[in-house]
Design a protein around this motif. Structure first.
Motif, PDB file in Angstrom:
ATOM      1  N   THR A 130       0.872  -1.124  -0.109  1.00 27.79           N
ATOM      2  CA  THR A 130      -0.052  -0.014   0.024  1.00 27.79           C
ATOM      3  C   THR A 130       0.924   1.092  -0.026  1.00 27.79           C
ATOM      4  O   THR A 130       0.502   2.183  -0.836  1.00 27.79           O
ATOM      5  CB  THR A 130      -0.984  -0.157   1.134  1.00 27.79           C
ATOM      6  N   MET A 131       2.017   1.295   0.599  1.00 27.78           N
ATOM      7  CA  MET A 131       2.857   2.348   0.847  1.00 27.78           C
ATOM      8  C   MET A 131       3.546   2.636  -0.512  1.00 27.78           C
ATOM      9  O   MET A 131       3.823   3.834  -0.920  1.00 27.78           O
ATOM     10  CB  MET A 131       3.738   2.311   2.132  1.00 27.78           C
ATOM     11  N   ALA A 132       4.011   1.327  -1.124  1.00 26.68           N
ATOM     12  CA  ALA A 132       4.455   1.751  -2.438  1.00 26.68           C
ATOM     13  C   ALA A 132       3.559   2.459  -3.269  1.00 26.68           C
ATOM     14  O   ALA A 132       4.101   3.098  -4.105  1.00 26.68           O
ATOM     15  CB  ALA A 132       5.026   0.367  -3.066  1.00 26.68           C
ATOM     16  N   TYR A 133       2.243   2.084  -3.278  1.00 27.95           N
ATOM     17  CA  TYR A 133       1.367   2.669  -4.156  1.00 27.95           C
ATOM     18  C   TYR A 133       1.041   4.140  -3.991  1.00 27.95           C
ATOM     19  O   TYR A 133       1.386   5.142  -5.027  1.00 27.95           O
ATOM     20  CB  TYR A 133       0.191   2.089  -4.158  1.00 27.95           C
ATOM     21  N   LEU A 134       0.966   4.421  -2.548  1.00 23.14           N
ATOM     22  CA  LEU A 134       0.772   5.659  -2.244  1.00 23.14           C
ATOM     23  C   LEU A 134       2.019   6.784  -2.507  1.00 23.14           C
ATOM     24  O   LEU A 134       1.741   7.877  -2.898  1.00 23.14           O
ATOM     25  CB  LEU A 134       0.590   5.829  -0.882  1.00 23.14           C
ATOM     26  N   GLN A 135       3.328   6.324  -2.384  1.00 23.40           N
ATOM     27  CA  GLN A 135       4.413   7.102  -2.844  1.00 23.40           C
ATOM     28  C   GLN A 135       4.365   7.308  -4.255  1.00 23.40           C
ATOM     29  O   GLN A 135       4.853   8.518  -4.808  1.00 23.40           O
ATOM     30  CB  GLN A 135       5.686   6.341  -2.415  1.00 23.40           C
ATOM     31  N   ARG A 136       4.039   6.450  -5.086  1.00 20.65           N
ATOM     32  CA  ARG A 136       3.905   6.686  -6.444  1.00 20.65           C
ATOM     33  C   ARG A 136       2.743   7.461  -6.703  1.00 20.65           C
ATOM     34  O   ARG A 136       2.774   8.607  -7.737  1.00 20.65           O
ATOM     35  CB  ARG A 136       3.589   5.400  -7.115  1.00 20.65           C
ATOM     36  N   ALA A 137       1.621   7.526  -6.018  1.00 19.14           N
ATOM     37  CA  ALA A 137       0.269   8.532  -6.385  1.00 19.14           C
ATOM     38  C   ALA A 137       0.766   9.895  -5.835  1.00 19.14           C
ATOM     39  O   ALA A 137       0.191  10.862  -6.886  1.00 19.14           O
ATOM     40  CB  ALA A 137      -0.539   7.842  -5.443  1.00 19.14           C
ATOM     41  N   GLN A 138       1.475   9.916  -4.946  1.00 15.72           N
ATOM     42  CA  GLN A 138       1.988  11.293  -4.615  1.00 15.72           C
ATOM     43  C   GLN A 138       2.653  12.095  -5.712  1.00 15.72           C
ATOM     44  O   GLN A 138       2.602  13.226  -6.099  1.00 15.72           O
ATOM     45  CB  GLN A 138       2.770  11.200  -3.258  1.00 15.72           C
ATOM     46  N   TYR A 139       3.734  11.026  -6.200  1.00 18.16           N
ATOM     47  CA  TYR A 139       4.466  11.593  -7.440  1.00 18.16           C
ATOM     48  C   TYR A 139       3.484  12.099  -8.383  1.00 18.16           C
ATOM     49  O   TYR A 139       3.947  12.836  -9.286  1.00 18.16           O
ATOM     50  CB  TYR A 139       5.356  10.672  -7.747  1.00 18.16           C
TER      51      TYR A 139
END
Length: 349
Positions: free
Chosen positions: A89-98
């Motif tokens: 989930t965190m890997a996705y959220l970091q990409r989403a923020q970008y």
């Protein structure tokens, strides 16, 4: 810039990523990149039927929805511990923020995991910790949409809801809605009428996949029988002019996933996609990434590819971002705040 002129390719990526937006159609298990799958498999002592990350990536060729689902469920088998669900989930959220995502509504499939003996609490705890960390550290809000697998029975869905409900109070800031995903063919909306009626009575927000591989009638039945507030995909709604008028006048959101539709052969070429046509008719369409690790593009990639293939203007890209905010399940006050941040970003562009 004139609304009829497409953004220059050199500035398109920056423009898209600076638009505050919501992602509303995202399966968190579909964000498992091959390198993370291998990492989690090694951590959990799971043998994969692929020799390398590259070999797994090369397997991401699909003829239809079912061929994708077979690999999707196999990939999810590496998720065992709370830490696994957190890392995913965190890997996705970091990409989403970008990519400029300010709010994300994450669909998750507990039946994929509880059927393997993973505790419901493990699934919730890992995802929720990542969402709360992202809210605190990155300023991204998020919700969880528990999604039932439509190829399984309604009794199975009812049992899944029974297992999850004791966790509702603990995760009431995050778990706000219900979805319906997996194979459409042979699994019409009415199959889940009773569990959706129950979820509505419990106060959950409701959405469902319809009109991807299934016909336009599935969209209408999702609205009439399941009582959903928005439609995931919905691209085949054009087959029914009366339905199109209903979507237009009712401002019923469609969470469209262009690169997913291309990868799963819903369209043969992105230039054939009806996203722009739906938008220009005034429907509340949004752009999302669906299962980005498998379909070759996160949300900004979907905006960019659609802009290039369909000659979308900056004004139209901004309208898609604005639609995503309006179509979210956020409270009105937070919607207004996000819309204001979008206005500010456009003024500075």
């Amino acid at each position: 810039m004139d609304a009829a002129v497409s953004p220059a390719a050199s500035s398109l990526s920056d423009f898209v990523r600076r638009l505050p937006k919501a992602e509303l159609h995202l399966h968190i298990e579909g964000t498992l990149e091959p390198d993370l799958i291998f990492s989690l498999a090694q951590r959990n002592g799971i043998a994969l039927p692929y020799a390398s990350v590259d070999a797994l990536r090369q397997a991401y060729q699909f003829n239809d929805l079912q061929s994708f689902l077979d690999l999707y469920y196999a990939g999810a088998s590496v998720l065992i511990t709370e830490a696994d669900f957190y890392d995913m989930t965190m890997a996705y959220l970091q990409r989403a923020q970008y990519d400029g995502v300010a709010h994300a509504e994450l669909m998750f499939d507990p039946q994929t995991h509880t059927g393997r003996g993973i505790a419901m609490e493990t699934v919730f705890a890992g995802m929720a910790r990542a969402l709360r960390d992202a809210r605190r550290l990155m300023g991204i809000s998020g919700y969880m949409l528990l999604s039932f697998l439509r190829h399984l029975t309604e009794d199975d869905a009812q049992a899944t809801l029974d297992a999850a409900l004791p966790l509702r109070e603990q995760y009431k800031d995050l778990w706000i809605g219900i979805g319906l995903d997996s194979a459409e063919r042979g699994n019409p909306p009415e199959k889940f009428a009773r569990v959706y009626a129950r979820c509505k009575a419990l106060g959950f927000r409701l959405t469902a996949h319809a009109g991807e591989e299934g016909p336009a009638s599935y969209v209408r039945d999702a609205l009439d029988i399941l009582g959903v507030e928005r439609i995931d995909h919905g691209v085949r709604s054009e087959e029914d002019p009366a339905l199109m008028q209903r979507l237009l006048t009712g401002r019923i959101p469609l969470t469209v996933c262009p690169l997913s539709n291309l990868k799963l052969c819903v369209v043969q070429d992105l230039q054939q996609h009806n996203l722009a046509r739906l938008l220009r008719q005034g429907l509340m369409v949004t752009v999302n990434s669906d299962d980005p690790a498998y379909f070759g593009g996160y949300i900004a990639d979907n905006y960019i590819a659609s802009a290039q293939a369909l000659d979308l203007s900056r004004e139209e890209l901004a309208a898609l971002a604005r639609n995503s905010i309006e179509a979210s399940f956020l409270p009105d006050e937070q919607k207004r705040a996000l819309a204001a941040s979008l206005d500010a970003a456009l003024a500075a562009a």
